[in-house]
Design an enzyme around this catalytic site. Structure first.
Site, mmCIF file in Angstrom:
data_model
loop_
_atom_site.group_PDB
_atom_site.id
_atom_site.type_symbol
_atom_site.label_atom_id
_atom_site.label_comp_id
_atom_site.label_asym_id
_atom_site.label_seq_id
_atom_site.Cartn_x
_atom_site.Cartn_y
_atom_site.Cartn_z
ATOM 1 N N LYS A 77 5.967 -12.105 5.484
ATOM 2 C CA LYS A 77 5.090 -11.155 4.799
ATOM 3 C C LYS A 77 5.828 -10.490 3.649
ATOM 4 O O LYS A 77 7.033 -10.201 3.743
ATOM 5 C CB LYS A 77 4.583 -10.116 5.801
ATOM 6 C CG LYS A 77 3.513 -9.175 5.251
ATOM 7 C CD LYS A 77 2.997 -8.246 6.351
ATOM 8 C CE LYS A 77 1.961 -7.256 5.841
ATOM 9 N NZ LYS A 77 1.449 -6.374 6.902
ATOM 10 N N SER A 152 -3.407 -5.812 7.384
ATOM 11 C CA SER A 152 -2.849 -6.166 6.090
ATOM 12 C C SER A 152 -2.125 -7.505 6.075
ATOM 13 O O SER A 152 -1.848 -8.068 5.021
ATOM 14 C CB SER A 152 -1.886 -5.073 5.637
ATOM 15 O OG SER A 152 -0.770 -4.968 6.530
ATOM 16 N N SER A 176 -2.418 -4.346 11.930
ATOM 17 C CA SER A 176 -2.297 -5.256 10.794
ATOM 18 C C SER A 176 -1.769 -6.642 11.123
ATOM 19 O O SER A 176 -1.770 -7.516 10.264
ATOM 20 C CB SER A 176 -1.409 -4.630 9.708
ATOM 21 O OG SER A 176 -2.065 -3.530 9.123
#
Length: 489
Positions: A77, A152, A176
């Site tokens: 990420k 996210s 997330s």
């Protein structure tokens, strides 16, 4: 040879029997990303040259010196810093930022011999539930390219669901990892707060953030958590506790295990399809010997407002460092230093980030601190106490991961309160700091639904054991999106 649906053990067997080399696997990974990512948009930056060179060197390492994930590709990420690979947290304000060091989890990936193939798209600074807040592009859900992958960590979940990579790392502040895992039909684990080092994670809300693994199967998830977990002196919030062999906990036996089912997790707003899928899943677990009973987590109804006050307050503090002076974006419209700060932040941050900074700054301001932030912290304790009380009697708590399946891109982006409500079932876990996993448990009109299994502090072993029993008894994890059809393997 199809590789996208192989587990870690199956890939290692192919490498061990010399049907596949690490260099071949790496090359095929980038080929699949090249073919599919123009549609999915999961990756922001690729690390092809370095990864290919690393893979060729790894093929020379003797088999007896290799671990279970050695030579396997992984995506990271974009809020986890990677030396020499641009890290932006999907924000304009960090455009062009190339870190000079690695996050602890990245060092652990490298030590395990994993091949980092690139950085994954996300909501800007991890603020969002749909991946529509990225400055750079919208990631799409591989199950339906017109729908969101969740956020996210939407890029992390979408890349795994599309079969671009078998492993990714995400971060979970209020759901997330689990929410996009649910939307994309993959396995996503939020470990106990402190289980995994946050050193090198670009902070959103420091008391809530936690890095975790996203994979296609429970066992692969457990293997990846084994790699990244452990105490880190560089992180003052890292817990100095032993790291068990999570994969060894997958015994397949849950006889007599007690499951609490919170009535609040099936309240108004939770869709019928999610309720039915979870209740069907509970029947499967009961058939395997578990005991299910309804419980109450009475303060869950306050979790959403509590979370957004605490998280936004911490964000307003953490993001104050981004001023355009030392790195990242800087405005060209400034007559003095104050204008420079104001214009840099106004132009560099997106709308959602600015919304949360303003909310947090207000909550921390003189005259409002006691009424908002301090009270939210007290309610957080009540939420934690609910879990403590439940875990005195039950081994795990189970409910839906999300109220509904994925929704269409653009459908609620202009409705922040509805967007925030998508995290209503995941947020209490972060406030309490306990571990939780999302695994696929059904479909609604072709879109995946997630089962959330919540555990006691530092008891990821039991969470994995329950998840694995359900996974072995069903075939939801074997389903793949239509985007796989005809794609390079």
């Amino acid at each position: 040879m199809k590789l996208a649906d192989k587990t870690a053990a199956e890939l290692q067997e192919l490498i061990h029997t010399k049907e596949l080399t690490i260099a071949d696997l790496t090359e095929k990974t980038f080929k699949r990303i090249e073919e599919l990512d123009s549609d999915v948009d999961a990756f922001l930056a690729l690390n092809q040259e370095q990864a290919s060179s690393q893979a060729a060197e790894m093929d020379q390492v003797p088999f007896e010196e290799r671990g279970p994930l050695f030579g396997l590709p992984v995506g990271v990420k974009d809020n986890i810093v990677t030396e020499g690979i641009e890290t932006t947290a999907s924000s304009r304000i960090l455009e062009g930022f190339n870190p000079i060091y690695n996050a602890t989890v990245v060092e652990k990936l490298r030590a395990a011999g994993m091949v980092i193939v690139g950085k994954l798209n996300m909501d800007e600074f991890a603020m969002g539930s749909s991946n529509e807040n990225s400055y750079y592009k919208n990631t799409k859900n591989p199950w339906n390219l017109e729908t969101v992958p969740g956020g996210s960590s939407g890029g992390s979940a979408a890349a795994v669901a599309a079969g671009e990579v078998p492993f990714t790392l995400g971060s979970d502040t209020g759901g997330s990892i689990r929410q996009p895992a649910s939307f994309c039909g993959v396995v996503g684990m939020k470990p106990t707060y402190g289980r995994v080092s946050r050193f090198g994670l670009i902070a959103y809300a420091s008391s809530l953030d936690q890095i975790g693994p996203v994979t296609r199967t429970v066992k692969d998830n457990a293997l990846l958590l084994n790699v990244i977990a452990g105490h880190d002196e560089k992180d003052s919030t890292s817990a100095n506790v032993d790291v068990p062999d999570f994969a060894a906990a997958l015994t397949g036996d849950i006889t007599g295990l007690r499951i609490g089912v919170p009535k609040e997790y099936f309240a108004q707003g939770v869709g019928e399809s999610s309720v039915k899928a979870v209740k069907d899943a509970l029947k499967v677990l009961e058939e395997k010997g578990a005991i299910c009973e309804e419980i109450s987590l009475p303060h869950s109804k306050y979790a959403l407002s509590t979370y957004y006050l605490i998280a936004s307050s911490e964000a307003s503090s953490n993001l104050s460092r981004f001023d355009g002076i030392r790195y990242g974006y800087r405005t060209e419209k400034a007559g003095n230093l104050l204008d420079f700060y104001m214009n840099t932040r106004s132009e560099g941050f997106g709308d959602e980030v600015k919304r949360r900074i303003m909310l947090g700054t207000y909550a921390l301001s003189s005259g409002y601190y006691d009424a908002y932030y301090k009270k939210a912290q007290k309610v957080r304790t009540l939420i934690k106490n609910d879990f403590d009380k439940a875990f005195e009697k039950y081994d795990v708590i189970i409910g839906p991961t999300t109220p509904t399946p994925s929704f269409k891109i653009g459908e609620i982006i202009d409705d922040p309160l509805t967007m925030y409500a998508n995290d209503i079932l995941t947020i209490p876990i972060n406030l309490a700091g306990v571990p939780a996993i999302s695994i696929p448990c059904g479909f609604d009109n072709g879109l995946p639904l997630g089962l959330q299994i919540i555990g006691k502090y530092f008891d990821e072993e039991t969470v994995y054991r329950v998840a694995d029993v359900f996974e072995q008894a069903t075939d939801f994890h074997k389903k793949t999106p239509h985007i796989w059809e005809g794609a390079a393997q």
